[in-house]
Scaffold this motif. Structure first.
Motif, mmCIF file in Angstrom:
data_model
loop_
_atom_site.group_PDB
_atom_site.id
_atom_site.type_symbol
_atom_site.label_atom_id
_atom_site.label_comp_id
_atom_site.label_asym_id
_atom_site.label_seq_id
_atom_site.Cartn_x
_atom_site.Cartn_y
_atom_site.Cartn_z
ATOM 1 N N ALA A 84 129.758 -5.716 47.955
ATOM 2 C CA ALA A 84 130.550 -5.975 46.747
ATOM 3 C C ALA A 84 129.712 -5.772 45.489
ATOM 4 N N SER A 85 128.442 -6.142 45.571
ATOM 5 C CA SER A 85 127.583 -6.003 44.386
ATOM 6 C C SER A 85 127.298 -4.542 44.063
ATOM 7 N N LEU A 86 127.505 -3.657 45.046
ATOM 8 C CA LEU A 86 127.235 -2.220 44.839
ATOM 9 C C LEU A 86 128.517 -1.403 44.782
ATOM 10 N N HIS A 87 129.632 -2.062 44.444
ATOM 11 C CA HIS A 87 130.916 -1.362 44.389
ATOM 12 C C HIS A 87 130.852 -0.195 43.399
ATOM 13 N N GLY A 88 131.283 0.979 43.852
ATOM 14 C CA GLY A 88 131.285 2.161 43.010
ATOM 15 C C GLY A 88 130.028 2.997 43.124
ATOM 16 N N GLU A 89 128.994 2.493 43.803
ATOM 17 C CA GLU A 89 127.755 3.234 43.984
ATOM 18 C C GLU A 89 127.913 4.237 45.129
ATOM 19 N N PRO A 90 127.043 5.244 45.197
ATOM 20 C CA PRO A 90 127.120 6.239 46.288
ATOM 21 C C PRO A 90 127.008 5.578 47.660
ATOM 22 N N GLU A 95 124.618 2.149 52.123
ATOM 23 C CA GLU A 95 124.073 2.108 53.482
ATOM 24 C C GLU A 95 122.626 1.630 53.478
ATOM 25 N N THR A 96 121.851 2.105 52.519
ATOM 26 C CA THR A 96 120.443 1.688 52.437
ATOM 27 C C THR A 96 120.331 0.196 52.176
ATOM 28 N N ALA A 97 121.170 -0.292 51.252
ATOM 29 C CA ALA A 97 121.126 -1.721 50.928
ATOM 30 C C ALA A 97 121.537 -2.584 52.135
ATOM 31 N N LEU A 98 122.581 -2.116 52.853
ATOM 32 C CA LEU A 98 123.029 -2.868 54.027
ATOM 33 C C LEU A 98 121.963 -2.872 55.113
#
Length: 898
Positions: A84-90, A95-98
């Motif tokens: 949710a914090s990265l909504h709209g990001e590539p 995937e990297t953050a997850l």
């Protein structure tokens, strides 16, 4: 009746990990439990599942499935927060953050395991230091010889230590307040208590965020629950793919063992022979805590301390690695030579399921002493049909005049021996105890001279004599508990009696723990006066005696600490109907949307149950009421002694015994009425005609429950008469070889009506005679009715829940109806318990005959369990004895063909 929160058809089915293929009613029950727990936020479930439907296993599978899913959801929520914090990001960034989050959680898991490993190393170092300290103390001699040994030993054993009232309220705020400072620090050091403010130990273990507290009525029921807990297997609480490599080397789905801890009293868990032999719980508690006092030289060697840390930690690990019951806990404690009662505190943080008997859950003081926190946790109360009585029993107290006289005698003996050595507060407080005993004794002695066998006592009047009403009871109770006056005075009296009697068998003469009884009664007197009443009652017998009893009129306030703090509360039982009382008296402030009710059907097919209402011996004409039929059965207080009706009942039972094979159990409203019925049945009209009793004995062996008699012995011979009739001596009044099966005459609310299993051939027919209403003219029931009327009226006319739509007269009428409902519901719960003795498993079958025209009314039928209502023959109340005989003949003929 379906649950109030049926699952939506689009909701995917839940795998409850049931070890067998569950029945539809089990699935319905498990879904209801899961839904209540999932909603949380103070939800309540009142759930009824008949005995024989696998209720305990259904509770386990639904609750543990929810718990493991809840844990996994916490991990998933952390991933959702990242996404949710990265909504709209590539996508690659998400995937990297997850992946980073997943690695972080995995590292957290590994770090936790490393922390545990480091903790074990630290514990081993502490154990080594403990052993070194023990070696240094070896060889120390004990000063003092035989000179003056008796006097010194008596003072050491029985003299009260110095007591100062300089720590007011400590025991209530601190679960370990009963111990000295050194002992409390030691318990905290070895991990047996949380530090002030709930701070986590820097070397503490992993604590489960949500726990399930499961309680039941008896020790054997808890043992059975733990046995059921060993059957299913549940998936791990970590999400799939989260288990670090190497932790699941065997492959396949990893099963995480359920971490369960049984808690119990010192009486069940104490392994110190010199303490456990004291027998009574109060004496064991006092002696145990006395041994932990910081000034006591003679300490219990099993108490967790730096010298036995290894055993304490091994105890914790072994309990968490297995699923022990109370006997296992006692055995493990003996193996490790560490007290299981105290060592169990180290297990609480890591446990998922904690089992405990009613008193340990229902009393807030008991929960505090055990370190139990209900906030945010789940409470499951099994066998909850008697939960309101259980709450009342936990807070009940009584004391007799004979006990007070004994207490006065013991205090006199104690003061004569040690009075000159008592100093300061001790002398003042012991004198106050004596004044309270004298005041209560004088009040009770005066009751022996007044007319009437019972009545209500005003608490303020009890302590008017000797100036006892000026004494601070809270302080006095705390003094008796903390100084161990009750234990020391009673132990000294026992010691004196032992020397005087010189028992030849070497056993200590038992001393009645009367001062402990006094403390319990005084504690009851400090409860809110609006919630309880004190009654006096003369005790029949050769010696004149009278007793005072405290009765808790409402469980609402006592139960509120559980209801208001737990995440969810489940009340489950085989016969919970009618439900209204639980809502009105345990959860009166809860809105309807927070309470889920469910009455499950039975697992037996409809063809295995025959329920019949016998309202009259003769058929009732169409359009007529059974109330207007002269020979209708009505066992009300006004009509039940009619000899003609009793003889008609006997003939009905005789007919039932003619067609029903094996065992027939008849439940009567009371022991007194059973005696009255048997007396009339045993009377023969003339010398040429057999009595009803003789005719019954010619059909079946007759057994009769007696008040105070042995239920085990009766049940054993009753069972033998059915299963092994050739080994049983024939009744003198019966022709040899003509009896088939047995007839058991029992009492609703008696020993045979609860906890006894009349499965299969032991209970092919259960007959309920009349409605067992309590004695409404007794002081106790008068007080209950008065309390319910007044509290209901107050709720309807005052406070935030007051109804502006009701007039004063309407509110008064509603209050009286609430009291009538409570009175009738108490009767129907007892009836439902007796009915539940028959059908015990899927392959069982039985007939249930309700003998009273009032069972044909809709008001009474609505309070029967759903599965009983479903099996009731339509219109049976109008078909008389002939209709019943036809139905029973057809029912059992069909079963014989099967």
């Amino acid at each position: 009746m379906p649950p109030t929160d049926n699952n939506d058809d689009n909701t995917p089915p839940i795998d409850f990990h049931h070890p067998y293929t569950p029945y539809d009613v089990q699935l319905e029950f498990m879904r209801a439990v899961y839904s209540v727990l999932e909603k949380g936020n103070g939800q309540v479930g009142i759930l009824e599942s008949p005995t024989g439907t696998g209720k305990s296993l259904s509770l386990i599978c639904s609750a543990l499935t929810w718990l493991r899913n809840h844990k996994r959801a916490r991990f998933s929520a952390s991933f959702d927060a990242v996404a949710a914090s990265l909504h709209g990001e590539p996508d690659w960034m998400i995937e990297t953050a997850l992946r980073r989050k997943r690695d972080e959680l995995a590292r957290g898991w590994e770090e936790r395991e490393a922390k545990l490993k480091a903790l074990r190393a630290k514990e081993r170092a502490m154990e080594e230091r403990g052993r070194a300290g023990k070696r240094q103390r070896v060889g120390g001699d004990d000063a003092g010889g035989a000179r003056g040994k008796k006097e010194v030993d008596e003072e050491k054993e029985f003299l009260i230590g110095e007591w100062r009232d300089d720590d007011e309220g400590r025991a209530g705020d601190d679960p370990l307040g009963m111990f000295g400072r050194e002992t409390r620090e030691l318990l905290e050091k070895v991990g047996l208590a949380r530090r002030k403010g709930g701070e986590e130990e820097e070397d503490g273990g992993v604590e489960e965020e949500v726990k399930i507290f499961y309680t039941s009525r008896t020790h054997s029921q808890l043992t059975q629950f733990i046995a059921e807990l060993r059957r299913p297997e549940f998936p791990p609480s970590l999400p799939e793919g989260m288990v670090p490599a190497g932790d699941n080397e065997k492959g396949g789905d990893m099963k995480e063992v359920v971490k369960q801890l049984p808690l119990s009293s010192r009486q069940k868990l104490c392994i110190n022979p010199s303490v456990s032999r004291l027998g009574s719980l109060s004496a064991i508690n006092d002696r145990c805590t006395e041994l932990q006092q910081s000034k006591t030289k003679e300490k219990c060697s099993f108490m967790p301390n730096p010298e036995n840390l290894k055993g304490t930690h091994q105890f914790r690990d072994k309990v968490l690695a297995t699923l022990p019951d109370i006997e296992d806990m006692h055995r493990i404690g003996k193996e490790m030579q560490v007290c299981p009662y105290y060592a169990s505190r180290t297990v609480i943080p890591g446990a998922e399921v904690i089992t405990l008997p009613y008193p340990l859950l229902l009393q807030e003081s008991a929960r505090n002493a055990l370190g139990i926190k209900l906030e945010g946790n789940v409470v499951i109360i099994d066998e909850a049909h008697n939960i309101m009585d259980a709450v009342a029993n936990v807070y009940a107290a009584e004391i007799r005049l004979a006990e007070l006289r004994r207490a006065r005698q013991m205090l006199g003996v104690y003061v004569k021996r040690f009075g000159k050595k008592l100093k300061g507060e001790n002398r003042v407080m012991v004198a106050q105890v004596g004044r309270v005993v004298e005041s209560l004794s004088e009040w009770l002695s005066a009751r022996l001279l007044v007319k009437g066998d019972h009545g209500i006592a005003e608490p303020n009047e009890l302590l008017k004599a000797r100036g006892a009403d000026q004494i601070n009871l809270y302080k006095l109770i705390r003094y008796i508990q903390e100084s161990k006056l009750a234990y020391k005075a009673e132990s000294y009296a026992s010691h004196v009696e032992e020397q005087e009697t010189a028992a030849p068998d070497g056993k200590l003469p038992s001393s009645t723990p009367v001062l402990h009884t006094l403390v319990s009664f005084l504690t009851a007197l400090t409860n809110l006066s609006t919630e309880g009443r004190v009654f006096f009652e003369k005790i029949p017998g050769p010696s004149s005696d009278v007793k005072l009893s405290y009765l808790l009129l409402s469980p609402t306030h006592a139960f509120s600490s559980i209801a208001s703090s737990a995440r969810a509360v489940i009340l489950a039982g085989g016969t919970m109907s009618p439900f209204e009382d639980y809502k009105a008296h345990l959860f009166p402030t809860f809105p309807p949307e927070k309470i889920t009710t469910l009455s499950c059907g039975h697992v037996i097919p409809a063809s295995s149950l025959c329920v019949w209402t016998l309202a009259s011996t003769k058929p009732i004409p169409m359009g007529s009421s059974s109330a207007n039929v002269p020979d209708s059965f009505e066992f009300s207080f006004q009509r039940r002694s009619d000899p003609s009706q009793i003889r008609q009942l006997g003939l009905a039972v005789l007919n039932i015994c003619t067609v029903v094979p094996d065992g027939v159990v008849v439940f009567f409203p009371s022991y007194g009425y059973l005696d009255e019925v048997v007396k009339i049945w045993q009377q023969a009209p003339d010398s040429a005609t057999k009595s009803i009793w003789e005719r019954l004995a010619g059909k079946k062996h007759i057994f009769r429950e007696t008040k105070g008699g042995s239920s085990d012995e009766i049940l054993q011979t009753y069972t033998q008469a059915i299963l092994s009739p050739n080994d049983l001596k024939k009744a003198p009044s019966a022709p040899h070889g003509t009896q088939t099966g047995a007839l058991l005459l029992s009492v609703v609310g008696g020993k045979m009506s609860e906890g006894i299993n009349f499965s299969d051939r032991l209970g092919r027919c259960v007959v309920i005679v009349g409605l067992p209403y309590p004695n409404i003219n007794s002081p106790e029931w008068k007080a209950r009715i008065e309390y319910i009327e007044s509290s209901t009226l107050s709720r309807l006319t005052e406070g935030p829940q007051a109804s502006v739509a009701l007039s004063r007269d309407q509110a008064m009428a509603a209050a009286k109806q609430a009291a009538r409902d409570f009175y009738e519901n108490a009767c129907m719960r007892a009836v439902n318990q007796s009915i539940g003795r028959a059908i015990r498993h899927q392959g069982d079958y039985a007939a249930i005959v309700l003998v009273d025209r009032r069972f044909g009314t809709e008001r009474i039928r609505a309070k029967l369990p759903g599965w009983i209502r479903g099996g009731m023959a339509e219109g049976s109340e109008g078909k008389g004895l002939q209709g019943l005989m036809g139905a029973l003949s057809g029912f059992f003929r069909g079963k014989r063909r099967c």
